[in-house]
Design an enzyme around this catalytic site. Structure first.
Site, short mmCIF file in Angstrom:
data_model
loop_
_atom_site.label_atom_id
_atom_site.label_comp_id
_atom_site.label_asym_id
_atom_site.label_seq_id
_atom_site.Cartn_x
_atom_site.Cartn_y
_atom_site.Cartn_z
N GLY A 97 31.01 38.04 18.01
CA GLY A 97 31.39 38.16 19.42
C GLY A 97 30.28 37.56 20.25
O GLY A 97 29.19 38.10 20.30
N LYS B 115 22.84 34.76 20.91
CA LYS B 115 22.97 33.34 20.50
C LYS B 115 23.91 32.60 21.44
O LYS B 115 23.71 31.43 21.73
CB LYS B 115 23.52 33.25 19.07
N GLY B 116 24.97 33.31 21.90
CA GLY B 116 25.97 32.67 22.75
C GLY B 116 25.34 32.01 23.95
O GLY B 116 25.62 30.85 24.26
N GLY C 79 32.94 47.22 20.46
CA GLY C 79 32.52 48.18 21.49
C GLY C 79 31.64 49.30 20.95
O GLY C 79 31.27 50.21 21.69
N ARG D 225 25.21 50.08 19.77
CA ARG D 225 24.30 49.50 18.78
C ARG D 225 23.09 50.41 18.57
O ARG D 225 22.65 51.07 19.51
CB ARG D 225 23.81 48.13 19.24
N GLN E 173 26.78 36.13 13.20
CA GLN E 173 26.03 37.22 12.56
C GLN E 173 24.55 36.79 12.50
O GLN E 173 24.10 36.16 13.43
CB GLN E 173 26.58 37.58 11.17
N LYS F 201 16.37 38.79 26.06
CA LYS F 201 16.38 40.13 26.63
C LYS F 201 14.99 40.72 26.86
O LYS F 201 14.81 41.94 26.75
CB LYS F 201 17.22 41.06 25.75
N THR G 101 33.39 45.43 10.74
CA THR G 101 34.12 45.31 12.01
C THR G 101 35.62 45.56 11.81
O THR G 101 36.38 45.42 12.76
CB THR G 101 33.91 43.91 12.62
#
Ligand code: IMP
Length: 431
Positions: free
Chosen positions: A39, A15-16, A298, A301, A220, A327, A128
């Site tokens: 993040g 999303k960033g 870190g 995933r 999220q 991606k 988290t």
């Protein structure tokens, strides 16, 4: 027009980058939920920025960044981020507005988060460990501390902190935490944050009146939403579109369009179901080429194929106008790719995402297999230049997900992006 950009899977969809790319068309970017559990990694001319709390729009001079009442704020995380941005030459002064109604994450919320996970044992959420859940628990339990509490009567604040700490001491056996250092830290935080605090709803209403466009930035994602996600393996806020109205104090008609962000495959961090999860060499291959490690923690995933049941569900919950598919390049070079269109369960075929996760325990994904592409999609900026097989994959993905892909991301940099001609995103970008 104001638009929302939010996650259509389990987070970390990229999303960033999408927010960052669309931001020049907007006067403000507003976050409405979550905290520094998020993040957002963005790359600008090769430099990596990881933002946790402040909207990614901050990288664009002249854009106001808003943190709504629905967000929970860790003072430490906020100031670390402001200081890091300053070090990189980005100033937040005059461009950051924090809701006076936002709740504060207290120092012991993190400890409670860790304790609560330990108590759950096998059924842990895989949080988290940022204290997000306990901060929202205090909010709903009506003993939370809000930003405006830090700026008003100190005696009243002392009373609230005393009560909150006493509730916490009640939960943790033999704990005798002193409320006074907590109170003193909050007063210091209040003084530093004061210049950025204001009435977010009022500010946004003024922007809407002046016709200045606002982007609502989700953190999220839909499948982590407290109401619509894979409960209890979710975060503690409404990450889906409904959170915008409550988390910023804006009416539904202020949301002019909704863009869902989805990866060309699926990932998840933490526990809970991931029906298309892969293991072995293929999972490792996706994890390594997609750099699938949590931006906040870190953690590696979990990786799997694209799940159209999930994205179709997200499209319904959020009223998605379009998808930004990210991606795609990570799938480059795979001999074949798969799309999940349903789950075969002992009770029959499921084509809608279930509320009861027990239905997924013995579920087998139903896949459509498509040929992969050997020529790279990486860095492509035009749909008609993509390898034919990649274009077919996208077209089929759109059909089974029920949403068009208006944006396709083919690399981590801002410029490695395709905007489909004639799509809603093309319209939003040309305004
Ligand atoms: P919490 O938000 O820290 O309470 O964690 C609850 C669940 O949400 C866990 O599975 C986390 O891994 C997940 N989660 C929280 N924030 C993010 C995020 O930004 N990206 C992906 N997963 C997240």
């Amino acid at each position: 027009m104001n638009i929302a950009v939010l996650g259509a899977q389990w987070g970390d969809e990229g999303k960033g980058k999408i927010v960052d790319m669309l931001t020049p068309r907007f006067s403000a970017v507003a976050r409405y939920q979550g905290g520094h559990n998020a993040g957002h990694t963005v790359y600008v001319r090769g430099t990596k920025f990881v933002l946790h709390l402040i909207p990614s729009g901050i990288l664009h001079p002249g854009v106001t960044c808003i943190i709504g009442n629905g967000v929970v704020i860790s003072p430490q995380a906020l100031f670390d981020e402001i200081d890091e941005l300053a070090r990189l030459g980005v100033t937040v002064d005059g461009r950051l507005l924090i809701s006076e109604k936002a709740h504060v994450i207290l120092p012991y919320h993190r400890e409670l988060d860790v304790l609560s996970e330990a108590r759950r044992g096998e059924r842990r959420i895989g949080t988290t460990s940022r204290g997000i859940g306990p901060a929202y628990e205090d909010k709903i339990g009506r003993r939370g501390i809000r930003i405006c509490d830090l700026l008003g009567d100190q005696e009243a604040l002392a009373g609230e902190v005393r009560e909150n700490v006493s509730a916490r001491n009640h939960i943790i056996k033999d704990s005798t935490l002193d409320w006074q250092p907590v109170f003193r830290d909050l007063v210091t935080f209040g003084e530093r944050v004061r210049p950025w605090v204001g009435d977010v709803s009022l500010f946004l209403a003024q922007m809407f009146r002046e016709g200045r466009p606002v982007m609502f930035e989700g953190a999220q994602a839909t499948l982590l939403d407290i109401d619509h996600g894979t409960y209890p393996f979710v975060t503690s806020s409404n990450a889906s579109v409904g959170g915008i109205c409550t988390g910023l104090g804006v009416p539904p008609r202020a949301i002019g369009g909704v863009l869902g962000v989805a990866k060309a495959y699926t990932t998840r961090v933490g526990e809970g179901p991931l029906p298309t999860e892969l293991s072995g060499a293929l999972a490792d291959r996706l994890r390594e080429s997609g750099q699938e490690y949590g931006a906040s923690t870190g953690r590696p995933r979990r990786c799997g194929w694209y799940d159209a049941v999930v994205v179709r569900y997200s499209a319904r919950i959020n009223g998605l106008d379009a998808l930004a598919l990210t991606k795609l390049d990570v799938l480059d070079g795979l001999p074949e790719v798969q799309l999940c269109t349903g789950y075969q369960t002992p009770q029959g075929l499921l084509t809608e995402f279930p509320a009861d996760l027990r239905l997924l325990v013995d579920a087998r994904p139903v896949y459509e297999t498509m040929p992969g592409w050997s020529t790279p999609s990486r860095g492509m900026t035009r749909m008609d230049r993509l390898p034919t097989e990649a274009r077919r994959y996208i077209e089929r993905l759109e059909e089974v997900s029920g949403v068009e892909c208006a944006i396709v991301s083919t690399g981590s940099d801002r410029d490695e992006t395709i905007v489909a001609p004639g799509s809603v995103a093309a319209k939003w970008l040309s305004v």
